[in-house]
Design a protein around this motif. Structure first.
Motif, PDB file in Angstrom:
ATOM      1  N   LEU A   1      12.853  -1.071  -6.209  1.00 16.17           N
ATOM      2  CA  LEU A   1      12.808  -1.408  -4.792  1.00 16.17           C
ATOM      3  C   LEU A   1      12.471  -2.887  -4.693  1.00 16.17           C
ATOM      4  CD1 LEU A   1      12.964  -0.374  -1.870  1.00 16.17           C
ATOM      5  CD2 LEU A   1      10.498  -0.039  -1.979  1.00 16.17           C
ATOM      6  N   HIS A   2      13.404  -3.666  -4.230  1.00 16.72           N
ATOM      7  CA  HIS A   2      13.195  -5.104  -4.090  1.00 16.72           C
ATOM      8  C   HIS A   2      13.049  -5.415  -2.607  1.00 16.72           C
ATOM      9  CE1 HIS A   2      15.817  -5.396  -7.948  1.00 16.72           C
ATOM     10  NE2 HIS A   2      14.583  -5.079  -8.235  1.00 16.72           N
ATOM     11  N   VAL A   3      11.957  -6.030  -2.249  1.00 15.68           N
ATOM     12  CA  VAL A   3      11.684  -6.369  -0.855  1.00 15.68           C
ATOM     13  C   VAL A   3      11.384  -7.856  -0.791  1.00 15.68           C
ATOM     14  CG1 VAL A   3      10.178  -5.964   1.126  1.00 15.68           C
ATOM     15  CG2 VAL A   3      10.746  -4.073  -0.407  1.00 15.68           C
ATOM     16  N   TYR A   4      12.031  -8.538   0.111  1.00 14.87           N
ATOM     17  CA  TYR A   4      11.785  -9.965   0.319  1.00 14.87           C
ATOM     18  C   TYR A   4      11.429 -10.170   1.781  1.00 14.87           C
ATOM     19  CZ  TYR A   4      14.442 -10.179  -3.990  1.00 14.87           C
ATOM     20  OH  TYR A   4      14.877  -9.962  -5.262  1.00 14.87           O
ATOM     21  N   GLY A   5      10.406 -10.915   2.024  1.00 12.82           N
ATOM     22  CA  GLY A   5      10.054 -11.295   3.383  1.00 12.82           C
ATOM     23  C   GLY A   5       9.840 -12.786   3.415  1.00 12.82           C
ATOM     24  N   PHE A   6      10.644 -13.485   4.175  1.00 10.48           N
ATOM     25  CA  PHE A   6      10.559 -14.944   4.171  1.00 10.48           C
ATOM     26  C   PHE A   6      10.998 -15.507   5.512  1.00 10.48           C
ATOM     27  CE2 PHE A   6      14.551 -13.476   2.398  1.00 10.48           C
ATOM     28  CZ  PHE A   6      15.490 -14.183   3.116  1.00 10.48           C
ATOM     29  N   PRO A   7      10.450 -16.649   5.890  1.00  6.70           N
ATOM     30  CA  PRO A   7      10.864 -17.272   7.146  1.00  6.70           C
ATOM     31  C   PRO A   7      12.205 -18.012   6.958  1.00  6.70           C
ATOM     32  CG  PRO A   7       9.225 -18.630   6.071  1.00  6.70           C
ATOM     33  CD  PRO A   7       9.380 -17.394   5.227  1.00  6.70           C
TER      34      PRO A   7
ATOM     35  N   ASP B   1       0.827  -1.207   0.000  1.00  8.62           N
ATOM     36  CA  ASP B   1       0.000   0.000   0.000  1.00  8.62           C
ATOM     37  C   ASP B   1       0.862   1.258   0.000  1.00  8.62           C
ATOM     38  OD1 ASP B   1      -2.210  -1.660   0.023  1.00  8.62           O
ATOM     39  OD2 ASP B   1      -2.661  -1.338   2.156  1.00  8.62           O
ATOM     40  N   LEU B   2       1.922   1.262   0.787  1.00  5.52           N
ATOM     41  CA  LEU B   2       2.823   2.406   0.844  1.00  5.52           C
ATOM     42  C   LEU B   2       3.519   2.621  -0.504  1.00  5.52           C
ATOM     43  CD1 LEU B   2       4.195   4.581   2.609  1.00  5.52           C
ATOM     44  CD2 LEU B   2       5.937   2.862   3.160  1.00  5.52           C
ATOM     45  N   LEU B   3       4.011   1.550  -1.106  1.00  6.75           N
ATOM     46  CA  LEU B   3       4.672   1.661  -2.409  1.00  6.75           C
ATOM     47  C   LEU B   3       3.705   2.156  -3.473  1.00  6.75           C
ATOM     48  CD1 LEU B   3       6.807  -1.593  -2.373  1.00  6.75           C
ATOM     49  CD2 LEU B   3       7.589   0.740  -2.021  1.00  6.75           C
ATOM     50  N   LYS B   4       2.478   1.663  -3.440  1.00  2.00           N
ATOM     51  CA  LYS B   4       1.468   2.091  -4.415  1.00  2.00           C
ATOM     52  C   LYS B   4       1.199   3.583  -4.268  1.00  2.00           C
ATOM     53  CE  LYS B   4      -3.099   0.972  -6.163  1.00  2.00           C
ATOM     54  NZ  LYS B   4      -4.284   0.137  -6.048  1.00  2.00           N
ATOM     55  N   ARG B   5       1.118   4.058  -3.031  1.00  3.06           N
ATOM     56  CA  ARG B   5       0.885   5.489  -2.795  1.00  3.06           C
ATOM     57  C   ARG B   5       2.022   6.324  -3.375  1.00  3.06           C
ATOM     58  NH1 ARG B   5       1.331   7.074   2.995  1.00  3.06           N
ATOM     59  NH2 ARG B   5       3.246   8.103   2.381  1.00  3.06           N
ATOM     60  N   TYR B   6       3.267   5.925  -3.117  1.00  2.00           N
ATOM     61  CA  TYR B   6       4.407   6.670  -3.648  1.00  2.00           C
ATOM     62  C   TYR B   6       4.439   6.622  -5.172  1.00  2.00           C
ATOM     63  CZ  TYR B   6       6.820   8.178   0.546  1.00  2.00           C
ATOM     64  OH  TYR B   6       7.170   8.837   1.687  1.00  2.00           O
ATOM     65  N   ASP B   7       4.125   5.480  -5.751  1.00  4.00           N
ATOM     66  CA  ASP B   7       4.114   5.345  -7.206  1.00  4.00           C
ATOM     67  C   ASP B   7       3.062   6.264  -7.807  1.00  4.00           C
ATOM     68  OD1 ASP B   7       4.860   4.240  -9.755  1.00  4.00           O
ATOM     69  OD2 ASP B   7       3.112   2.932  -9.632  1.00  4.00           O
ATOM     70  N   GLU B   8       1.860   6.247  -7.256  1.00  2.00           N
ATOM     71  CA  GLU B   8       0.774   7.092  -7.776  1.00  2.00           C
ATOM     72  C   GLU B   8       1.118   8.570  -7.644  1.00  2.00           C
ATOM     73  OE1 GLU B   8      -2.604   5.647  -5.589  1.00  2.00           O
ATOM     74  OE2 GLU B   8      -2.905   3.958  -6.966  1.00  2.00           O
TER      75      GLU B   8
ATOM     76  N   ARG C   1       3.878   9.449 -10.258  1.00  2.00           N
ATOM     77  CA  ARG C   1       3.340   9.498 -11.625  1.00  2.00           C
ATOM     78  C   ARG C   1       2.454  10.723 -11.830  1.00  2.00           C
ATOM     79  NH1 ARG C   1       4.616   4.964 -14.387  1.00  2.00           N
ATOM     80  NH2 ARG C   1       5.295   3.182 -13.140  1.00  2.00           N
ATOM     81  N   ALA C   2       1.659  11.086 -10.814  1.00  2.00           N
ATOM     82  CA  ALA C   2       0.792  12.268 -10.918  1.00  2.00           C
ATOM     83  C   ALA C   2       1.641  13.541 -11.013  1.00  2.00           C
ATOM     84  CB  ALA C   2      -0.160  12.338  -9.724  1.00  2.00           C
ATOM     85  N   ARG C   3       2.681  13.613 -10.207  1.00  2.00           N
ATOM     86  CA  ARG C   3       3.550  14.789 -10.245  1.00  2.00           C
ATOM     87  C   ARG C   3       4.274  14.886 -11.582  1.00  2.00           C
ATOM     88  NH1 ARG C   3       5.683  13.756  -4.149  1.00  2.00           N
ATOM     89  NH2 ARG C   3       3.928  14.752  -3.093  1.00  2.00           N
ATOM     90  N   GLU C   4       4.715  13.749 -12.098  1.00  2.00           N
ATOM     91  CA  GLU C   4       5.382  13.749 -13.398  1.00  2.00           C
ATOM     92  C   GLU C   4       4.417  14.182 -14.498  1.00  2.00           C
ATOM     93  OE1 GLU C   4       8.569  11.008 -15.720  1.00  2.00           O
ATOM     94  OE2 GLU C   4       6.892   9.940 -14.793  1.00  2.00           O
ATOM     95  N   ALA C   5       3.191  13.689 -14.446  1.00  2.00           N
ATOM     96  CA  ALA C   5       2.184  14.071 -15.441  1.00  2.00           C
ATOM     97  C   ALA C   5       1.865  15.564 -15.369  1.00  2.00           C
ATOM     98  CB  ALA C   5       0.902  13.251 -15.237  1.00  2.00           C
TER      99      ALA C   5
END
Length: 195
Positions: free
Chosen positions: A186-192, A160-167, A170-174
């Motif tokens: 941004l590569h994020v891995y979460g694993f046991p 959700d945080l990444l989606k907010r930053y992406d949107e 993109r809006a600012r660029e437009a």
């Protein structure tokens, strides 16, 4: 991007189509460019235009890319774009048969190798980005004690945080705010794991 939802890959054929080293590179480049021709992509991957065209058609057969509106007056140019805002591949969709599980594992390893190669490229070029980008960029490792449910909640919150930053970006660029704007991975891995 396209404004469409992410495409969930659930069938073996589509997974195999994407899990080809050159196709995944082309898909990633096309995603970043938003639209490109086979000639433009061929220059970036140092391959023949005919080979790149073939692999783009294979991706299109599986609904991963589609033809885009032409961006030039040259009617001979065929433009391509991703057919969605990315893809998602979930373990649960490939565990009901050994062949599917093996293909999912192979695809996951390929995706990881290409991400590592992207980061290695960044490390090699880091000195050329300057202090502002080097201070902003980073890597970290966090060793947490979580339940599966907590990890799932963390994953959703990060998404959700990444989606907010992406949107926002993109809006600012437009709106014309392009100064200093670069592509960021941004590569994020979460694993046991157990020690």
């Amino acid at each position: 991007m396209t404004g469409k939802e992410k495409q969930r890959i659930t069938d073996l054929g589509t997974l195999k189509a994407l899990a080809h080293p050159l196709r995944m590179r082309l898909y990633r480049l096309l995603f970043v460019a938003e639209a490109a021709t086979a000639s433009q992509l061929a220059e970036q991957v140092d391959e023949a235009v005919s080979l790149v065209s073939y692999h783009l058609r294979k991706l299109a057969e599986h609904g991963l890319v589609e033809e885009a509106e032409p961006r030039s007056a040259d009617a001979r140019e065929r433009w391509w774009q991703p057919s969605s805002d990315g893809v998602t591949v979930r373990d649960e969709d490939f565990q009901d048969a050994p062949e599917k599980a093996a293909a999912h594992l192979a695809a996951s390893r390929l995706f990881l190798e290409q991400r590592v190669e992207m980061y290695r490229g960044h490390l090699d070029q880091r000195a050329h980005w300057g202090p502002e980008w080097n201070e902003a960029a980073g890597d970290s490792e966090s060793l947490l004690r979580l339940t599966a449910g907590e990890l799932a909640e963390l994953k959703k919150d990060l998404h959700d945080l990444l989606k907010r930053y992406d949107e926002q970006g993109r809006a600012r660029e437009a709106a014309g705010d392009t100064e200093g704007r670069e592509h960021v991975a941004l590569h994020v891995y979460g694993f046991p794991f157990r020690v």
